[in-house]
Design an enzyme around this catalytic site. Sequence first.
Site, PDB file in Angstrom:
ATOM      1  N   ASP A  74       0.815  -1.212   0.000  1.00  0.00           N
ATOM      2  CA  ASP A  74       0.000   0.000   0.000  1.00  0.00           C
ATOM      3  C   ASP A  74       0.850   1.264   0.000  1.00  0.00           C
ATOM      4  OD1 ASP A  74      -2.390  -1.313  -0.157  1.00  0.00           O
ATOM      5  OD2 ASP A  74      -2.915  -1.096   1.958  1.00  0.00           O
ATOM      6  N   ALA A 190      -7.203   1.547   7.209  1.00  0.00           N
ATOM      7  CA  ALA A 190      -5.795   1.832   7.478  1.00  0.00           C
ATOM      8  C   ALA A 190      -5.644   2.350   8.914  1.00  0.00           C
ATOM      9  CB  ALA A 190      -5.273   2.827   6.444  1.00  0.00           C
ATOM     10  N   SER A 194      -6.945   0.979  12.898  1.00  0.00           N
ATOM     11  CA  SER A 194      -6.072   0.721  14.047  1.00  0.00           C
ATOM     12  C   SER A 194      -6.450   1.582  15.247  1.00  0.00           C
ATOM     13  CB  SER A 194      -4.612   0.985  13.664  1.00  0.00           C
ATOM     14  OG  SER A 194      -4.204   0.153  12.600  1.00  0.00           O
TER      15      SER A 194
END
Length: 308
Positions: A74, A190, A194
Amino acid sequence: MSERRRVLVVTHTGRDQARQATHAAVQGLRSAGMLVRLLEQEAYDLGLDDSQVEVVPEAGAAQGCEVAVVIGGDGTILRAAEITRPHDVPLLGVNLGHVGFLAEAEPEDLPVTIRAIVDRSYLIEDRLTLEVDVRRGGDVVWSTWALNEASVEKSARQRMLEVGVAIDGEALSRWGCDGVVCATPTGSTAYNFSAGGPVVWPDVEALLLVPISAHALFARPLVVGPDSAVLVEVLAAAEGVVWCDGRRSLDLVPGDRVEVRRGIRPVRLARLHRAPFSDRLVAKFGLPVEGWRGVAERRHREREEGTA
């Protein structure tokens, strides 16, 4: 005579697997009659020259290309997006990273990927982006953009960051925290993920706001409209930093205001399949669905066979 079709290839030359996949991609595209363009440093790292590929500087590298093939994780795709976005060129990621949510294909899919490019059989999705301005004393001192997220974070581990947040010009709250993430639906898997934010389907138009380790009674993830303006102000003496996609950053001082809004120009992603986003979640996170999907698939077969 019509002009030959041109493809940009962006890769992570620091990995053996990526170098091997890139050589295979270049060979396959050239064999199909395509012109292949590589960035100067990457062409050098791969031992390719002007007799084999078009070697170009990064500035304007995507201009005139119909698609960009990105070989890496990514991070490589985010780097490629900086190159392709100004020219509205779609990028197609071949995943060599860990999760690879932005990628469309795996290395073993490379022949299928090349065939889809040659046949123009891929689909194109426009992904919402963010425009980010930093104001200091009323003046804009930094402007950039992001595909995944803009995050305001503390600089020193031992001190919290004191921030105030406003939505559409109206004060919402203030937190002592480790930071604040403002993400797009694309970036919801992403840093936002988290930090405890929600997973949002990429075709949903919205902006996400997630406080990180906030010392406050009200510090929940928020989802606001796509045309809302989010403002994060550094209030107290602690210094901070704003990061965009983990690639571009600026140090912040007390009083700085980070303004985040919907980007004018999207990032275009090329897709090989019209698979639902839920399939991508299941595959990337290894979600346990056998009990659910096994029953559904069995019932579907029974209906088709007339045995239900």
